[in-house]
Design a protein around this motif. Sequence first.
Motif, PDB file in Angstrom:
ATOM      1  N   ARG A  21       1.010  -1.229  -0.208  1.00 46.37           N
ATOM      2  CA  ARG A  21       0.178   0.048  -0.091  1.00 46.37           C
ATOM      3  C   ARG A  21       0.881   1.327  -0.071  1.00 46.37           C
ATOM      4  O   ARG A  21       0.392   2.269  -0.715  1.00 46.37           O
ATOM      5  CB  ARG A  21      -0.814  -0.031   1.240  1.00 46.37           C
ATOM      6  CG  ARG A  21      -2.228  -0.677   1.167  1.00 46.37           C
ATOM      7  CD  ARG A  21      -3.199  -0.340   2.434  1.00 46.37           C
ATOM      8  NE  ARG A  21      -2.663  -0.770   3.467  1.00 46.37           N
ATOM      9  CZ  ARG A  21      -2.509   0.060   4.510  1.00 46.37           C
ATOM     10  NH1 ARG A  21      -2.893   1.506   4.396  1.00 46.37           N
ATOM     11  NH2 ARG A  21      -2.101  -0.370   5.655  1.00 46.37           N
ATOM     12  N   LEU A  22       1.974   1.264   0.827  1.00 48.48           N
ATOM     13  CA  LEU A  22       2.742   2.219   1.034  1.00 48.48           C
ATOM     14  C   LEU A  22       3.528   2.578  -0.450  1.00 48.48           C
ATOM     15  O   LEU A  22       3.717   3.819  -1.071  1.00 48.48           O
ATOM     16  CB  LEU A  22       3.865   2.087   1.906  1.00 48.48           C
ATOM     17  CG  LEU A  22       4.976   3.347   2.161  1.00 48.48           C
ATOM     18  CD1 LEU A  22       4.102   4.550   2.660  1.00 48.48           C
ATOM     19  CD2 LEU A  22       5.825   3.129   3.139  1.00 48.48           C
ATOM     20  N   ASP A  23       4.072   1.708  -1.292  1.00 46.91           N
ATOM     21  CA  ASP A  23       4.470   1.614  -2.460  1.00 46.91           C
ATOM     22  C   ASP A  23       3.334   2.224  -3.502  1.00 46.91           C
ATOM     23  O   ASP A  23       3.360   3.372  -4.208  1.00 46.91           O
ATOM     24  CB  ASP A  23       4.833   0.207  -3.136  1.00 46.91           C
ATOM     25  CG  ASP A  23       5.559   0.339  -4.362  1.00 46.91           C
ATOM     26  OD1 ASP A  23       5.870   1.404  -5.225  1.00 46.91           O
ATOM     27  OD2 ASP A  23       5.886  -0.986  -4.850  1.00 46.91           O
ATOM     28  N   GLY A  37       6.027  10.404  -2.972  1.00 49.38           N
ATOM     29  CA  GLY A  37       7.458  10.734  -3.134  1.00 49.38           C
ATOM     30  C   GLY A  37       8.401   9.416  -3.473  1.00 49.38           C
ATOM     31  O   GLY A  37       7.812   8.463  -3.796  1.00 49.38           O
ATOM     32  N   ALA A  38       9.463   9.617  -3.472  1.00 50.02           N
ATOM     33  CA  ALA A  38      10.422   8.524  -3.941  1.00 50.02           C
ATOM     34  C   ALA A  38      10.179   7.418  -2.860  1.00 50.02           C
ATOM     35  O   ALA A  38      10.274   7.814  -1.568  1.00 50.02           O
ATOM     36  CB  ALA A  38      11.996   8.977  -3.850  1.00 50.02           C
ATOM     37  N   PHE A  39      10.366   6.117  -3.470  1.00 47.52           N
ATOM     38  CA  PHE A  39      10.358   5.119  -2.631  1.00 47.52           C
ATOM     39  C   PHE A  39      11.011   3.521  -3.088  1.00 47.52           C
ATOM     40  O   PHE A  39      10.924   3.663  -4.385  1.00 47.52           O
ATOM     41  CB  PHE A  39       8.871   4.719  -2.387  1.00 47.52           C
ATOM     42  CG  PHE A  39       8.525   3.421  -1.793  1.00 47.52           C
ATOM     43  CD1 PHE A  39       8.330   3.336  -0.189  1.00 47.52           C
ATOM     44  CD2 PHE A  39       8.265   1.891  -2.301  1.00 47.52           C
ATOM     45  CE1 PHE A  39       8.246   2.145   0.476  1.00 47.52           C
ATOM     46  CE2 PHE A  39       8.041   1.105  -1.447  1.00 47.52           C
ATOM     47  CZ  PHE A  39       8.039   1.107  -0.009  1.00 47.52           C
ATOM     48  N   LEU A  40      11.750   3.004  -2.030  1.00 45.24           N
ATOM     49  CA  LEU A  40      12.468   1.851  -2.791  1.00 45.24           C
ATOM     50  C   LEU A  40      12.357   0.904  -1.497  1.00 45.24           C
ATOM     51  O   LEU A  40      12.848   1.032  -0.401  1.00 45.24           O
ATOM     52  CB  LEU A  40      13.804   2.206  -3.069  1.00 45.24           C
ATOM     53  CG  LEU A  40      14.500   0.896  -3.693  1.00 45.24           C
ATOM     54  CD1 LEU A  40      13.927   0.544  -5.048  1.00 45.24           C
ATOM     55  CD2 LEU A  40      16.153   0.999  -4.126  1.00 45.24           C
ATOM     56  N   LEU A  41      11.723  -0.586  -2.006  1.00 49.38           N
ATOM     57  CA  LEU A  41      11.642  -1.455  -1.097  1.00 49.38           C
ATOM     58  C   LEU A  41      12.772  -2.269  -1.304  1.00 49.38           C
ATOM     59  O   LEU A  41      12.822  -3.136  -2.368  1.00 49.38           O
ATOM     60  CB  LEU A  41      10.412  -2.145  -0.897  1.00 49.38           C
ATOM     61  CG  LEU A  41      10.161  -3.218  -0.418  1.00 49.38           C
ATOM     62  CD1 LEU A  41      10.433  -3.321   1.257  1.00 49.38           C
ATOM     63  CD2 LEU A  41       8.921  -3.892  -0.450  1.00 49.38           C
ATOM     64  N   VAL A  60       2.995   2.384   8.548  1.00 45.85           N
ATOM     65  CA  VAL A  60       2.420   2.678   7.201  1.00 45.85           C
ATOM     66  C   VAL A  60       0.978   3.593   7.252  1.00 45.85           C
ATOM     67  O   VAL A  60       1.154   4.750   6.590  1.00 45.85           O
ATOM     68  CB  VAL A  60       2.141   1.566   6.381  1.00 45.85           C
ATOM     69  CG1 VAL A  60       1.311   2.068   4.845  1.00 45.85           C
ATOM     70  CG2 VAL A  60       3.280   0.762   5.952  1.00 45.85           C
ATOM     71  N   ASP A  61       0.198   3.335   8.020  1.00 45.76           N
ATOM     72  CA  ASP A  61      -1.141   4.253   8.407  1.00 45.76           C
ATOM     73  C   ASP A  61      -0.550   5.405   8.577  1.00 45.76           C
ATOM     74  O   ASP A  61      -1.226   6.524   8.138  1.00 45.76           O
ATOM     75  CB  ASP A  61      -2.087   3.511   9.168  1.00 45.76           C
ATOM     76  CG  ASP A  61      -2.694   2.299   8.808  1.00 45.76           C
ATOM     77  OD1 ASP A  61      -2.709   1.977   7.466  1.00 45.76           O
ATOM     78  OD2 ASP A  61      -3.342   1.453   9.492  1.00 45.76           O
TER      79      ASP A  61
END
Length: 235
Positions: free
Chosen positions: A74-76, A81-85, A228-229
């Motif tokens: 969900r966060l992805d 903004g920029a995000f990397l898992l 995450v929430d």
Amino acid sequence: MTAIVVLTGAGVSAESGLPTFRGPDGRWEGHRVEDVATPEAYARDPVLVQRFYDARRAALARVGPNPAHAALARLDRDWPGAFLLVTQNVDDLHDRAAAEAGVAEPRLVHMHGELTSALCGRCGARQRWTGDLSGAPDCPCGGRLRPDIVWFGEMPYAMDRIDAALSACDLFVSIGTSGAVYPAAGFVAQARAAGAATLELNLEPSAGSYLFAETRHGPASRLVPAWVDDMLARA
Ligand code: APR
């Protein structure tokens, strides 16, 4: 907008029913890690190593993503903004959670390889593989197919992309990893050097807990959805 890098380890998949590596007996599903997770072990006894990973691959069919995987998907999907898992896990639970959340192109890298992939030991070609590799035909180049797993002594995948994300991130979050294996164990220091805030979410303090500005301890299925929430409420 905060640029986020998340690192996950075996702890994020534990509540799905996949064992972590560094259990109380120091063995991984009955094997010493060096007997199944090094190029030397594979050269010495390829049948044992193929069977071991065939069993791990088959076990994926009996498990599914848990609320921690779902929350990260969900966060992805929703983080503007920029995000990397970055995951050290070779299971496909982040991928399946992303598909379930409708993420077309997950911002996800498997730095230690993937069980659902086969690697040619000669030409380096990678291909999706969901069945057993024991008894599989050779690669068209004539090389033998091996599990697409980064063993001890081998170079992790996607390090350039990970380094770039770490040096540009504002927040680094480590989830369910003991901090015992480099280079992943060094990411928190890299993120701090870039000026990022740092947060550890883990069942218990990890070896590198003291390096994090904030730590929260408990099961990933509870801590990760709550975090995450909170992030998405502030997005
Ligand atoms: N929720 C959160 N954390 C958990 C949970 C849970 N439900 N269960 C276990 N943990 C924590 C443990 O306390 C431990 O700190 O997850 C961590 C798992 O640590 P390891 O078993 O060492 O796994 P990991 O850090 O992913 O290992 C790194 O080592 O052998 C290699 O390549 C392999 O990618 C792996 C790497």
